[in-house]
Design an enzyme around this catalytic site. Structure first.
Site, PDB file in Angstrom:
ATOM      1  N   HIS A 195       0.824  -1.205   0.000  1.00 29.32           N
ATOM      2  CA  HIS A 195       0.000   0.000   0.000  1.00 29.32           C
ATOM      3  C   HIS A 195       0.863   1.262   0.000  1.00 29.32           C
ATOM      4  O   HIS A 195       0.359   2.377   0.100  1.00 29.32           O
ATOM      5  CB  HIS A 195      -0.903  -0.046   1.246  1.00 29.32           C
ATOM      6  CG  HIS A 195      -2.048   0.897   1.236  1.00 29.32           C
ATOM      7  ND1 HIS A 195      -2.214   1.866   2.197  1.00 29.32           N
ATOM      8  CD2 HIS A 195      -3.109   1.023   0.395  1.00 29.32           C
ATOM      9  CE1 HIS A 195      -3.318   2.549   1.959  1.00 29.32           C
ATOM     10  NE2 HIS A 195      -3.882   2.057   0.877  1.00 29.32           N
ATOM     11  N   LYS A 197       3.207   4.444  -0.977  1.00 28.26           N
ATOM     12  CA  LYS A 197       3.129   5.456  -2.020  1.00 28.26           C
ATOM     13  C   LYS A 197       4.338   6.386  -1.873  1.00 28.26           C
ATOM     14  O   LYS A 197       4.499   7.038  -0.836  1.00 28.26           O
ATOM     15  CB  LYS A 197       1.837   6.274  -1.905  1.00 28.26           C
ATOM     16  CG  LYS A 197       0.537   5.450  -1.878  1.00 28.26           C
ATOM     17  CD  LYS A 197      -0.309   5.911  -0.727  1.00 28.26           C
ATOM     18  CE  LYS A 197      -1.684   5.305  -0.655  1.00 28.26           C
ATOM     19  NZ  LYS A 197      -1.879   3.952  -1.022  1.00 28.26           N
ATOM     20  N   ASP A 202      15.913  12.486  -8.191  1.00 28.27           N
ATOM     21  CA  ASP A 202      17.354  12.749  -8.043  1.00 28.27           C
ATOM     22  C   ASP A 202      17.861  12.468  -6.629  1.00 28.27           C
ATOM     23  O   ASP A 202      18.890  13.027  -6.219  1.00 28.27           O
ATOM     24  CB  ASP A 202      17.686  14.196  -8.451  1.00 28.27           C
ATOM     25  CG  ASP A 202      17.675  14.372  -9.965  1.00 28.27           C
ATOM     26  OD1 ASP A 202      17.720  13.357 -10.675  1.00 28.27           O
ATOM     27  OD2 ASP A 202      17.623  15.534 -10.426  1.00 28.27           O
ATOM     28  N   HIS A 442      -9.523  10.718   2.766  1.00 25.41           N
ATOM     29  CA  HIS A 442      -8.545   9.680   2.430  1.00 25.41           C
ATOM     30  C   HIS A 442      -7.201   9.962   3.084  1.00 25.41           C
ATOM     31  O   HIS A 442      -6.287   9.138   3.024  1.00 25.41           O
ATOM     32  CB  HIS A 442      -8.379   9.590   0.906  1.00 25.41           C
ATOM     33  CG  HIS A 442      -7.713   8.344   0.439  1.00 25.41           C
ATOM     34  ND1 HIS A 442      -6.390   8.301   0.038  1.00 25.41           N
ATOM     35  CD2 HIS A 442      -8.174   7.067   0.317  1.00 25.41           C
ATOM     36  CE1 HIS A 442      -6.072   7.071  -0.321  1.00 25.41           C
ATOM     37  NE2 HIS A 442      -7.127   6.295  -0.167  1.00 25.41           N
ATOM     38  N   LYS A 444      -4.297  10.340   5.910  1.00 27.39           N
ATOM     39  CA  LYS A 444      -3.931   9.505   7.055  1.00 27.39           C
ATOM     40  C   LYS A 444      -2.789  10.198   7.782  1.00 27.39           C
ATOM     41  O   LYS A 444      -1.640  10.178   7.318  1.00 27.39           O
ATOM     42  CB  LYS A 444      -3.484   8.113   6.582  1.00 27.39           C
ATOM     43  CG  LYS A 444      -4.444   7.463   5.562  1.00 27.39           C
ATOM     44  CD  LYS A 444      -3.647   6.944   4.397  1.00 27.39           C
ATOM     45  CE  LYS A 444      -4.445   6.510   3.208  1.00 27.39           C
ATOM     46  NZ  LYS A 444      -5.740   6.009   3.288  1.00 27.39           N
ATOM     47  N   ASP A 449       0.633  16.211  20.501  1.00 26.54           N
ATOM     48  CA  ASP A 449       0.981  17.373  21.326  1.00 26.54           C
ATOM     49  C   ASP A 449       1.320  18.612  20.502  1.00 26.54           C
ATOM     50  O   ASP A 449       2.025  19.504  20.971  1.00 26.54           O
ATOM     51  CB  ASP A 449       2.163  17.045  22.251  1.00 26.54           C
ATOM     52  CG  ASP A 449       1.818  15.987  23.276  1.00 26.54           C
ATOM     53  OD1 ASP A 449       0.632  15.897  23.663  1.00 26.54           O
ATOM     54  OD2 ASP A 449       2.730  15.235  23.684  1.00 26.54           O
TER      55      ASP A 449
END
Length: 546
Positions: A195, A197, A202, A442, A444, A449
């Protein structure tokens, strides 16, 4: 085993968790069909992965345009060698612009790793940029999970034939066999996915976060849009993203396209790609989305070197790719034990943004213990009608009342009050859910704190924690964490329902612009069928699959 007694334990760990996955929740509708097909189809096997050649990120890229630009920024702002440049990518258009910009500015190497890579406008535009980069001599490595690659083998083989492009498929399905049947005959294997991404240019700057490659993630689809969050990270943090990519790239589960698809690409087919790229650009040059990209103030900042970076120390956390092929109790391969100390070390406030949120009994105990310590806990997740995976909502909704009784503040996205990045208009089938809806959330990320943030691909559900592999960044930047927390405070009651207990039942409060409050006594905007379906799903022994 209690969570709070062992601070390195994450609430979605293995203690007490039933592990009997059969099929990913994204494919429950195909289960019956799969059972029939597998009775009449041979299992087959994957070819031997013996054509894989190891390769690694290029280390010496300080001379590149990106390297020089980042050096100038560091020097101008007196940024220490230990700190990375940090850029939040909240808006869908800007998130795509950032990817296009670093692809165009790259001169040595581009590394791409995604779970989903759709064959749509956004996918076509990015593929065109990768091709152009390869044409000017950039080494392009593309690592894709096989979940979204059905029916695209020919195109993958043609792109892979370019001398500067190499494509690998992670945890592939067997070619020549029905994918649906493999969810049954190879359960526990193809049901566990990468999952992750990431995009790195460079070896100087990397982008990670919640977005896959597809129109709905980048404000390019007028009928669908996910509210999401990515972060761009310069060196030295980018080096660790490259290390993650290399680890997956050289793993035995990463199959070269030439091994899976022994197709000989003709010179004519290879030459046709250049025609396609030019034709694609011509076809879409006047589209509203292309004009939004061209007119983006953000791209002007990137090109002029005035990108408004934060700075701070970064730790890149990720699951080891062997998590996919190992027993689920081999937590040395897991991301979450590394993340746990940051969560359990929270002193005053924890903000959790997770579109798929299934806390389980351990999660309830964990958050209850935090509340007992005087820590404020707020959770934003999807509502029933904004969730694109209904069965996940069934798993989550069983725990709402206990969380509320413990004092956890819960907010659920209101599909009818979405604006900016949270806007989504119509429903349609999605590639990542059971049924299309007006789902939007979508992103996450977690904020501890208002000093530290974790941004990545990890959902707080058993599937992300136990089954799939994920990546994320722990960012030690009070400035960045405070920006995200203040944005949460500013918008939460404008975009979400606030859940409360009234006479031991859940009610949903919707705060209006004039200070008025509308109260819902059933799942907001849902039909009787929506609620009936969710109640049926609650009976399924599927929580460990969510």
């Amino acid at each position: 085993m209690t969570i709070w007694a062992q601070p390195t334990t994450f609430p979605w760990g293995l203690a007490g968790l039933r592990i009997n996955h059969v099929i990913t929740p994204r494919h429950w509708r195909s289960l019956f069909c799969a059972l029939l097909i597998c009775l009449t189809s041979a299992c087959g096997s994957l070819p031997k992965n013996d054509q894989q050649k190891t390769s690694y990120a290029m280390k010496d890229t300080a001379h590149t345009q990106l390297g020089k630009g980042i050096y100038e920024w560091r020097n101008k702002n007196s940024v220490s060698d230990e700190d990375s440049g940090l850029l939040l990518l909240k808006d869908g258009v800007n998130a795509f612009v950032a990817r296009i910009a670093i692809a165009r500015l790259s001169s040595e190497t581009l590394d791409i790793q995604y779970y989903l890579y759709h064959n749509d406008l956004a996918g076509g535009l990015l593929t065109s940029e990768l091709w152009r980069a390869a044409e000017r001599g950039v080494r392009v490595r593309v690592l894709l999970d096989d979940m979204d690659m059905a029916g695209r083998d020919k195109n993958l083989a043609i792109l892979n034939a370019h001398k500067n492009i190499e494509i690998r498929i992670f945890n592939p399905f067997i070619r020549g066999k029905a994918r649906t049947s493999q969810f049954v005959t190879r359960f526990g294997s193809v049901t566990r996915r990468s999952h992750n991404k990431a995009m790195i240019a460079d070896n100087q700057i990397g982008i990670i976060g919640g977005r896959n490659i597809g129109d709905e993630y980048f404000s390019a689809d007028p009928n669908m849009e996910f509210g999401d969050l990515d972060i761009a990270i310069t060196r030295p943090g980018a080096l660790d993203i490259s290390a993650e990519f290399d680890l997956y790239w050289n793993n035995q589960l990463a199959y070269p396209v030439a091994t899976l698809i022994p197709k000989q690409t003709t010179p004519e087919e290879l030459a046709s790609v250049e025609h396609y790229v030019a034709e694609f650009a011509e076809e879409h040059k006047d589209s509203e989305y292309i004009q939004r990209l061209i007119n983006s103030e953000f791209i002007q900042r990137i090109e002029s070197g005035t990108t408004p970076y934060h700075s701070g120390k970064v730790e890149i956390l990720y699951d080891h790719p062997n998590k996919i092929s190992s027993d689920r109790d081999q937590i040395e391969f897991h991301l979450t034990p590394k993340l746990a100390p940051y969560i359990t070390g929270t002193q005053s406030e924890l903000l959790v943004i997770s579109p798929y949120f299934v806390p389980g009994k351990q999660g309830v105990e964990f958050f209850s213990a935090m509340k007992a310590r005087g820590i404020q806990v707020k959770v934003l997740t999807n509502s029933l009608t904004s969730n694109d995976v209904p069965i996940v909502h069934a798993g989550y909704s069983k725990y709402r009342k206990r969380l509320l009784k413990a004092g956890v503040e819960i907010f659920e996205l209101d599909k009818e009050a979405l604006g900016q990045d949270f806007k989504r208009h119509k429903s349609r089938l999605t590639r990542e859910g059971l049924k299309g809806s007006k789902a939007s959330l979508h992103a996450k990320y977690f904020i501890m704190d208002r000093k530290t943030a974790f941004i990545g691909s990890l959902n707080l559900d058993p599937r992300s924690v136990v089954e799939n592999t994920e990546i994320g960044a722990v960012v030690d930047s009070p400035e960045l964490a405070t920006e995200l927390a203040e944005e949460f405070d500013q918008y939460i009651k404008k975009i979400a329902f606030e859940l409360k207990l009234q006479d031991n039942r859940i009610v949903w409060h919707r705060h209006g612009n004039q200070g008025n409050i509308k109260t819902f006594y059933k799942e907001p905007h849902s039909s009787w069928w929506d609620r009936f379906s969710i109640n049926l799903m609650k009976l399924l022994p599927a929580e460990s699959q969510l």
